[in-house]
Motif scaffolding. Structure first.
Motif, PDB file in Angstrom:
ATOM      1  N   PRO A 168       0.851  -1.191   0.000  1.00  0.00           N
ATOM      2  CA  PRO A 168       0.000   0.000   0.000  1.00  0.00           C
ATOM      3  C   PRO A 168       0.890   1.245   0.000  1.00  0.00           C
ATOM      4  O   PRO A 168       2.036   1.195   0.456  1.00  0.00           O
ATOM      5  CB  PRO A 168      -0.776  -0.121   1.307  1.00  0.00           C
ATOM      6  N   PRO A 169       0.411   2.370  -0.526  1.00  0.00           N
ATOM      7  CA  PRO A 169       1.206   3.603  -0.461  1.00  0.00           C
ATOM      8  C   PRO A 169       1.544   3.922   0.992  1.00  0.00           C
ATOM      9  O   PRO A 169       0.661   3.941   1.858  1.00  0.00           O
ATOM     10  CB  PRO A 169       0.273   4.664  -1.064  1.00  0.00           C
ATOM     11  N   HIS A 170       2.829   4.171   1.262  1.00  0.00           N
ATOM     12  CA  HIS A 170       3.212   4.322   2.665  1.00  0.00           C
ATOM     13  C   HIS A 170       4.613   4.893   2.794  1.00  0.00           C
ATOM     14  O   HIS A 170       5.416   4.845   1.860  1.00  0.00           O
ATOM     15  CB  HIS A 170       3.208   2.964   3.357  1.00  0.00           C
ATOM     16  N   ALA A 171       4.898   5.396   4.003  1.00  0.00           N
ATOM     17  CA  ALA A 171       6.262   5.637   4.461  1.00  0.00           C
ATOM     18  C   ALA A 171       6.526   4.633   5.575  1.00  0.00           C
ATOM     19  O   ALA A 171       5.752   4.528   6.538  1.00  0.00           O
ATOM     20  CB  ALA A 171       6.427   7.062   4.979  1.00  0.00           C
ATOM     21  N   TYR A 177      17.961   6.905   8.662  1.00  0.00           N
ATOM     22  CA  TYR A 177      16.548   6.786   8.320  1.00  0.00           C
ATOM     23  C   TYR A 177      16.163   7.884   7.332  1.00  0.00           C
ATOM     24  O   TYR A 177      16.401   9.071   7.581  1.00  0.00           O
ATOM     25  CB  TYR A 177      15.706   6.894   9.587  1.00  0.00           C
ATOM     26  N   ARG A 178      15.574   7.493   6.218  1.00  0.00           N
ATOM     27  CA  ARG A 178      15.169   8.448   5.187  1.00  0.00           C
ATOM     28  C   ARG A 178      13.711   8.159   4.818  1.00  0.00           C
ATOM     29  O   ARG A 178      13.439   7.314   3.961  1.00  0.00           O
ATOM     30  CB  ARG A 178      16.069   8.337   3.953  1.00  0.00           C
ATOM     31  N   PRO A 179      12.767   8.803   5.452  1.00  0.00           N
ATOM     32  CA  PRO A 179      11.354   8.524   5.163  1.00  0.00           C
ATOM     33  C   PRO A 179      11.008   8.903   3.722  1.00  0.00           C
ATOM     34  O   PRO A 179      11.388   9.967   3.237  1.00  0.00           O
ATOM     35  CB  PRO A 179      10.610   9.403   6.168  1.00  0.00           C
ATOM     36  N   HIS A 180      10.292   8.019   3.049  1.00  0.00           N
ATOM     37  CA  HIS A 180      10.022   8.232   1.632  1.00  0.00           C
ATOM     38  C   HIS A 180       8.788   7.450   1.211  1.00  0.00           C
ATOM     39  O   HIS A 180       8.319   6.557   1.927  1.00  0.00           O
ATOM     40  CB  HIS A 180      11.227   7.805   0.789  1.00  0.00           C
ATOM     41  N   LEU A 181       8.281   7.780   0.046  1.00  0.00           N
ATOM     42  CA  LEU A 181       7.183   7.071  -0.595  1.00  0.00           C
ATOM     43  C   LEU A 181       7.749   6.395  -1.838  1.00  0.00           C
ATOM     44  O   LEU A 181       8.111   7.064  -2.812  1.00  0.00           O
ATOM     45  CB  LEU A 181       6.062   8.043  -0.971  1.00  0.00           C
ATOM     46  N   SER A 182       7.845   5.075  -1.819  1.00  0.00           N
ATOM     47  CA  SER A 182       8.475   4.338  -2.925  1.00  0.00           C
ATOM     48  C   SER A 182       7.610   4.378  -4.179  1.00  0.00           C
ATOM     49  O   SER A 182       6.393   4.186  -4.126  1.00  0.00           O
ATOM     50  CB  SER A 182       8.704   2.880  -2.520  1.00  0.00           C
ATOM     51  N   LEU A 183       8.262   4.582  -5.316  1.00  0.00           N
ATOM     52  CA  LEU A 183       7.587   4.629  -6.613  1.00  0.00           C
ATOM     53  C   LEU A 183       8.098   3.546  -7.566  1.00  0.00           C
ATOM     54  O   LEU A 183       7.361   3.059  -8.420  1.00  0.00           O
ATOM     55  CB  LEU A 183       7.774   6.013  -7.242  1.00  0.00           C
TER      56      LEU A 183
END
Length: 223
Positions: A52-55, A152-158
């Protein structure tokens, strides 16, 4: 939670892992879903869209010595207690929609202080969740999840793991994503956290082609 048909199987084996994610707002979730679908249709890459779309706050946690129903409850109970003890509240997250690289992953990088391009509040939230889950982790896991605040690098994977064997496509996929007419929110509220149980037969290379998941619980942070 209702009894799951796999509740009598051991969570530390048979391919079960757990994660706790930050859910972005609806507009950003739709943008991420649109991008991962377009990437799948154009390049056959499925890894980022398998989730699911997430960080990620905590990911790939293997729970020690519990059946699946017990592991589900332990994850929810430990995180619930930690969020309450920390007095965690909702906060703004900035997404400048600039594509970054995190390992093989092409992603949107997230910030909580755009003036300083930093993400301290997301780091603190991830630390709270990871600390809560640490006592549950199976010490025999050969690849344990370890939270390191400094990296830690919070991101939204594409687009992600599929690029390992196809690094020559990285620039092309980045340009393709950058040209898509999508509109993630420049600012959204970090309000909803969700716990998931993941399954793959053996977590061998290419596990993202066989992985399935189930949503377990969501928390809504107070404002």
């Amino acid at each position: 939670m209702t009894h799951h048909p796999l509740a009598d199987e051991h969570s530390g084996h048979r391919g079960y892992r757990y994660g706790v994610f930050l859910r972005p707002d609806a507009a950003t979730s739709l943008a991420v879903t649109t991008i991962t679908t377009a990437v799948r249709q154009q390049y056959g890459f499925v890894s980022a869209g398998a989730f699911p779309p997430h960080a990620t706050l905590a990911g790939h946690i293997v729970i020690e010595g519990r059946d699946t129903a017990g592991a589900d409850r332990a994850v929810v109970d430990h995180v619930s207690a930690a969020l309450g003890d920390a007095g965690t509240t909702a906060f703004d997250v900035h997404n400048p929609a600039t594509l970054i690289r995190v390992g093989p992953t092409i992603a949107y990088g997230l910030r909580t202080d755009p003036a300083k391009a930093c993400h301290q509040r997301l780091t603190d939230l991830a630390a709270t969740v990871c600390t809560a889950l640490a006592p549950l982790q199976n010490p025999d896991d050969p690849y344990p999840h370890r939270f390191v605040p400094d990296t830690y690098r919070p991101h939204l994977s594409l687009a992600s793991h599929d690029l390992y064997p196809r690094p020559e496509l990285t620039d092309e996929v980045t340009e393709f994503i950058d040209a898509l007419p999508v509109a993630p929110s420049p600012v959204f509220t970090a309000r909803t956290l969700s716990a998931y149980r993941f399954h793959s037969p053996d977590w061998a290379p290419g596990w993202w082609h066989t992985m399935t998941w189930e949503h377990l619980h969501s928390w809504t942070l107070p404002t």
